[in-house]
Design a protein around this motif. Structure first.
Motif, mmCIF file in Angstrom:
data_model
loop_
_atom_site.group_PDB
_atom_site.id
_atom_site.type_symbol
_atom_site.label_atom_id
_atom_site.label_comp_id
_atom_site.label_asym_id
_atom_site.label_seq_id
_atom_site.Cartn_x
_atom_site.Cartn_y
_atom_site.Cartn_z
ATOM 1 N N VAL A 9 0.839 -1.205 0.000
ATOM 2 C CA VAL A 9 0.000 0.000 0.000
ATOM 3 C C VAL A 9 0.875 1.256 0.000
ATOM 4 O O VAL A 9 0.673 2.184 -0.792
ATOM 5 C CB VAL A 9 -0.947 0.012 1.216
ATOM 6 C CG1 VAL A 9 -1.665 1.364 1.320
ATOM 7 C CG2 VAL A 9 -1.971 -1.110 1.115
ATOM 8 N N SER A 12 2.895 1.575 -3.357
ATOM 9 C CA SER A 12 2.073 2.000 -4.487
ATOM 10 C C SER A 12 1.657 3.462 -4.339
ATOM 11 O O SER A 12 1.596 4.198 -5.330
ATOM 12 C CB SER A 12 0.838 1.102 -4.626
ATOM 13 O OG SER A 12 0.009 1.180 -3.479
ATOM 14 N N PHE A 13 1.402 3.898 -3.120
ATOM 15 C CA PHE A 13 1.074 5.310 -2.878
ATOM 16 C C PHE A 13 2.227 6.200 -3.350
ATOM 17 O O PHE A 13 2.018 7.165 -4.099
ATOM 18 C CB PHE A 13 0.801 5.535 -1.395
ATOM 19 C CG PHE A 13 0.543 6.976 -1.032
ATOM 20 C CD1 PHE A 13 -0.739 7.488 -1.052
ATOM 21 C CD2 PHE A 13 1.589 7.818 -0.680
ATOM 22 C CE1 PHE A 13 -0.987 8.818 -0.727
ATOM 23 C CE2 PHE A 13 1.359 9.143 -0.354
ATOM 24 C CZ PHE A 13 0.070 9.644 -0.376
ATOM 25 N N GLN A 17 2.405 8.643 -6.757
ATOM 26 C CA GLN A 17 2.719 10.058 -6.571
ATOM 27 C C GLN A 17 3.889 10.478 -7.464
ATOM 28 O O GLN A 17 3.860 11.543 -8.089
ATOM 29 C CB GLN A 17 3.052 10.332 -5.101
ATOM 30 C CG GLN A 17 3.439 11.768 -4.804
ATOM 31 C CD GLN A 17 2.343 12.752 -5.145
ATOM 32 O OE1 GLN A 17 1.177 12.503 -4.901
ATOM 33 N NE2 GLN A 17 2.723 13.892 -5.725
ATOM 34 N N GLY A 94 -3.472 1.686 -2.283
ATOM 35 C CA GLY A 94 -2.457 2.729 -2.385
ATOM 36 C C GLY A 94 -2.851 3.798 -3.382
ATOM 37 O O GLY A 94 -2.656 4.996 -3.144
ATOM 38 N N TYR A 95 -3.443 3.356 -4.498
ATOM 39 C CA TYR A 95 -3.905 4.313 -5.501
ATOM 40 C C TYR A 95 -5.042 5.166 -4.962
ATOM 41 O O TYR A 95 -5.068 6.395 -5.179
ATOM 42 C CB TYR A 95 -4.379 3.571 -6.757
ATOM 43 C CG TYR A 95 -5.124 4.475 -7.710
ATOM 44 C CD1 TYR A 95 -4.444 5.382 -8.515
ATOM 45 C CD2 TYR A 95 -6.522 4.443 -7.769
ATOM 46 C CE1 TYR A 95 -5.130 6.239 -9.365
ATOM 47 C CE2 TYR A 95 -7.212 5.294 -8.626
ATOM 48 C CZ TYR A 95 -6.515 6.187 -9.416
ATOM 49 O OH TYR A 95 -7.202 7.043 -10.246
ATOM 50 N N LEU A 97 -5.726 5.996 -1.884
ATOM 51 C CA LEU A 97 -5.202 6.948 -0.902
ATOM 52 C C LEU A 97 -4.480 8.100 -1.600
ATOM 53 O O LEU A 97 -4.643 9.270 -1.232
ATOM 54 C CB LEU A 97 -4.256 6.234 0.065
ATOM 55 C CG LEU A 97 -4.913 5.261 1.044
ATOM 56 C CD1 LEU A 97 -3.852 4.462 1.792
ATOM 57 C CD2 LEU A 97 -5.825 5.993 2.028
ATOM 58 N N TYR A 98 -3.678 7.768 -2.608
ATOM 59 C CA TYR A 98 -2.996 8.811 -3.386
ATOM 60 C C TYR A 98 -4.027 9.755 -4.012
ATOM 61 O O TYR A 98 -3.861 10.981 -3.992
ATOM 62 C CB TYR A 98 -2.123 8.165 -4.470
ATOM 63 C CG TYR A 98 -2.184 8.882 -5.796
ATOM 64 C CD1 TYR A 98 -1.413 10.022 -6.050
ATOM 65 C CD2 TYR A 98 -3.054 8.439 -6.806
ATOM 66 C CE1 TYR A 98 -1.503 10.690 -7.261
ATOM 67 C CE2 TYR A 98 -3.139 9.101 -8.012
ATOM 68 C CZ TYR A 98 -2.368 10.225 -8.233
ATOM 69 O OH TYR A 98 -2.457 10.897 -9.426
#
Length: 270
Positions: A9, A12-13, A17, A94-95, A97-98
């Motif tokens: 997670v 990937s965040f 970014q 992760g995506y 959250l980004y």
């Protein structure tokens, strides 16, 4: 949630970014000359949608691999070995959250409460997969719908570059978008819900508990209603473009079109 999933997670965040802030501007300005002529708000959304496309391709293709080759998940859709699915879901979390951070930082130009609610609901539902390893088959099946996202984003790219709706590439992308959207979001509904109903009353279903059952069923119903509405709008827009194109020559240039200036709040509407 295990350490591995947390690491995925977080990675990937950070990766998304970096793709947004570094890779996308460089790649886009090299491939698309018109990129640098866009106003700052559209540059931000352009980079955001490129990240969305990369995420959709990675996650969507990984979903197909799991669906075709992960026998343990397919054998027990409720409690099968969730290792690969959890990895894929962690990338998506992760995506999400980004994207929430991006929306918060650019709320005046990109803010949309609908997408915030969508992302939070998705994170809540996927949290069950990551923490308890439940419903791997169904979580994976749902993520296949991401395969329609690249075509939706490509339509926005054409629009941002002021391609007319009658342009040959715009028409082709619109038709493919409608077909793929139907295949991965609408045509799969009977098969998906048949698998859901087959679990009702089984010991595996009872082991889930009320919280997971409610989160699973209600989120699926809401998503399918939304997908049906989007499909109707996409089909209507595709029909309008095809009928207009049939009445005059489909152009090959990139002249400006008055419809190109419309803001697409919802990725899937015309």
């Amino acid at each position: 949630m295990e350490t591995r999933e947390l690491a995925v997670v977080a990675s990937s965040f950070v990766g998304f970014q970096l793709l947004f802030s570094v890779a996308s501007p460089r790649l886009s300005s090299t491939i698309t000359p018109g990129y640098r002529q866009l106003p700052p708000p559209k540059l931000t959304e352009w980079n955001s949608r490129l990240v969305s496309t990369v995420h959709a391709l990675v996650v969507g293709l990984f979903c197909l691999y799991i669906l075709w080759f992960d026998d343990k998940v397919n054998a027990n859709p409720v409690w099968g070995d969730p290792s690969l699915v959890k990895l894929n879901v962690a990338i998506t979390c992760g995506y999400l959250l980004y994207d929430l951070v991006l929306l918060a930082c650019n709320w005046s130009t990109m803010g949309d409460s609908f997408f915030v609610c969508h992302h939070l609901a998705a994170l809540y539902a996927y949290g069950y997969v990551l923490t308890r390893g439940v419903l791997p088959y169904f979580a994976n099946f749902r993520l296949i719908s991401e395969l329609s996202t690249p075509f939706v984003n490509q339509r926005w790219f054409f629009d941002a570059l002021k391609y007319p709706r009658s342009h040959r590439m715009v028409v082709i992308n619109g038709v493919v978008m409608a077909v793929v959207f139907f295949l991965v979001r609408i045509a799969v509904m009977p098969s998906y819900w048949a698998s859901v109903f087959a679990t009702f009353g089984t010991p595996d279903f009872e082991r889930l508990g009320l919280g997971a059952q409610v989160a699973w069923i209600t989120s699926c119903i809401a998503l399918d209603i939304l997908n049906t509405v989007w499909m109707y709008k996409i089909a209507r827009g595709c029909y309008k473009v095809l009928t207009r194109s049939g009445g005059r020559k489909v152009t090959d240039g990139a002249e400006a079109s008055s419809s190109s200036d419309r803001k697409h709040i919802n990725n899937h509407t015309d």
